[in-house]
Design an enzyme around this catalytic site. Structure first.
Site, mmCIF file in Angstrom:
data_model
loop_
_atom_site.group_PDB
_atom_site.id
_atom_site.type_symbol
_atom_site.label_atom_id
_atom_site.label_comp_id
_atom_site.label_asym_id
_atom_site.label_seq_id
_atom_site.Cartn_x
_atom_site.Cartn_y
_atom_site.Cartn_z
ATOM 1 N N ASN A 1 0.891 -1.168 -0.035
ATOM 2 C CA ASN A 1 0.059 -0.079 0.113
ATOM 3 C C ASN A 1 0.735 1.216 0.082
ATOM 4 O O ASN A 1 0.407 2.341 -0.526
ATOM 5 C CB ASN A 1 -0.901 -0.109 1.308
ATOM 6 C CG ASN A 1 -2.073 -1.057 1.048
ATOM 7 O OD1 ASN A 1 -2.798 -0.942 0.194
ATOM 8 N ND2 ASN A 1 -1.965 -1.895 2.304
ATOM 9 N N VAL B 1 8.248 -2.847 -3.518
ATOM 10 C CA VAL B 1 9.889 -3.482 -3.472
ATOM 11 C C VAL B 1 10.060 -4.171 -4.673
ATOM 12 O O VAL B 1 9.298 -5.280 -4.927
ATOM 13 C CB VAL B 1 9.853 -4.204 -2.228
ATOM 14 C CG1 VAL B 1 11.306 -4.883 -2.058
ATOM 15 C CG2 VAL B 1 9.511 -3.277 -1.130
ATOM 16 N N ASP C 1 0.676 -10.300 0.736
ATOM 17 C CA ASP C 1 1.761 -10.073 1.527
ATOM 18 C C ASP C 1 1.864 -10.947 2.913
ATOM 19 O O ASP C 1 2.770 -11.714 3.279
ATOM 20 C CB ASP C 1 2.075 -8.755 2.181
ATOM 21 C CG ASP C 1 0.909 -8.058 2.679
ATOM 22 O OD1 ASP C 1 -0.283 -8.699 2.451
ATOM 23 O OD2 ASP C 1 1.027 -6.890 3.172
ATOM 24 N N ASP D 1 4.001 -8.457 10.930
ATOM 25 C CA ASP D 1 4.564 -7.628 9.535
ATOM 26 C C ASP D 1 4.308 -6.167 9.861
ATOM 27 O O ASP D 1 3.002 -5.604 10.077
ATOM 28 C CB ASP D 1 4.042 -7.946 8.250
ATOM 29 C CG ASP D 1 4.675 -7.295 7.065
ATOM 30 O OD1 ASP D 1 5.513 -6.294 7.341
ATOM 31 O OD2 ASP D 1 4.186 -8.047 6.119
#
Length: 258
Positions: free
Chosen positions: A9, A13, A110, A130
Site C-alpha cells: 500500500n 519493492v 503479503d 509484519d
C-alpha cells in the site's frame, strides 16, 4: 535471475533474486498510475548502478495488495523483460497451504507470502508480525495452515492520524528512545514519542500475549517489515527478525510454480 515484486500500500519493492539469494533490492512509492515505461526507466538505471542489465532478468513474480497496480507491472514484465509474470496466489502459483479462516479470498498476498516463508524457515506454531502500512499479526500452525490473525493501524498511519487531527501537534520522526528511558514526558515532543513508541510496544506485547494464551501451545514470534528493527532493542517478544520475509515467500512460490 528472478525479479520479485512486492506491491504494498505504501511502497513497491523490487528484489533481484538469484538461487534464493537477494542480490539487490529497490523500493518506490506505490502509485497505481505509474506506467510500465516509467518503471522501466527507473529500474534500468538502478540495475546498471548495481552492475546488472535488464536482460539479466529472466523471470518475474508479482505479489500485490493493490489490485490497480497489477496491470502496469504485468506490462513491465511482458514489454521489457520478455516474460509473462507469475502472479502470487493465482493461476499456476496458488498459495499451497490451508486457509482456515472465514474469508480466505480476502487474505492479503503479503500475509500469505509471509506465512509461506515463515513456515519454511521455522518449525512449529508461529506468530508472524509484519510492520507495514498496517501492523498484521498472523497465526500459522505447525502444518503451515493459516489460522487467522489481527490487523491494527501501522505506526506511521497512527502518527499521521494524530498529527492530522490535532492542530497544535508537530510532525515527529519515529525513533527508538535514547539515554535515560522515561514514560513521563516533560514536553510535547517527548510525550508524543512516548505515546507512539511505548504505546506500540505495549500493543505488540499485549496482543502477542493474548494470542499465546488463546492458542495454549508454544508460539515462536517472527517479525518482518521495515520497522521491525525499531522495536527489538526494547522488547524481548520477537524470537527472530527477518526483514525480507515477503521476498523470500515470493521466491519460494516461484520455485514451486516451476
Amino acid at each position: 535471475m528472478l525479479l520479485a515484486i512486492d506491491a504494498g500500500n505504501t511502497n513497491v519493492v523490487f528484489a533481484l533474486v538469484d538461487a534464493g539469494a537477494i542480490r539487490a533490492r529497490w523500493r518506490i512509492a506505490t502509485d497505481p498510475r505509474r506506467t510500465a515505461d516509467e518503471y522501466a526507466v527507473w529500474l534500468s538505471q538502478l540495475l546498471a548502478l548495481e552492475g546488472f542489465r535488464i536482460g539479466d532478468v529472466t523471470s518475474v513474480i508479482i505479489g500485490t495488495v493493490v489490485p490497480r497496480a497489477l496491470h502496469n507491472l504485468q506490462v513491465l514484465s511482458d514489454k521489457y523483460f520478455k516474460t509473462e509474470a507469475v502472479i502470487a496466489g493465482q493461476g499456476r502459483a496458488p498459495w499451497g497451504f490451508q486457509l482456515d479462516v472465514e474469508e480466505p479470498q480476502n487474505l492479503g498476498a503479503d500475509r500469505a507470502l509471509n506465512a509461506i516463508a515463515a513456515h519454511a524457515n521455522h518449525p512449529g506454531d508461529l506468530i508472524v508480525i509484519d510492520f507495514g502500512t498496517a501492523a498484521t499479526f498472523d497465526m500459522v500452525d505447525y502444518t503451515g495452515a493459516y489460522k487467522g490473525g489481527i490487523i491494527a493501524p501501522g505506526i506511521n498511519l497512527s502518527l499521521d492520524a494524530l498529527v492530522t487531527a490535532a492542530a497544535k501537534l508537530p510532525r515527529i520522526a519515529i525513533e527508538a528512545p535514547k539515554g535515560n528511558i522515561s514514560v513521563i514526558g516533560r514536553n510535547t515532543v517527548d510525550q508524543m514519542h512516548i505515546g507512539i513508541y511505548w504505546g506500540y510496544i505495549a500493543m505488540i506485547e499485549g496482543l502477542v500475549a493474548r494470542m499465546k494464551s488463546e492458542v495454549g501451545r508454544p508460539l515462536k514470534v517472527i517479525a518482518t517489515g521495515g520497522l521491525a528493527v525499531l522495536f527489538e532493542k526494547h522488547t524481548d517478544v520477537f524470537d527472530a527478525i527477518e526483514p525480507d520475509l515477503t521476498i523470500q515467500g515470493l521466491w519460494m512460490l516461484w520455485e514451486r510454480s516451476r
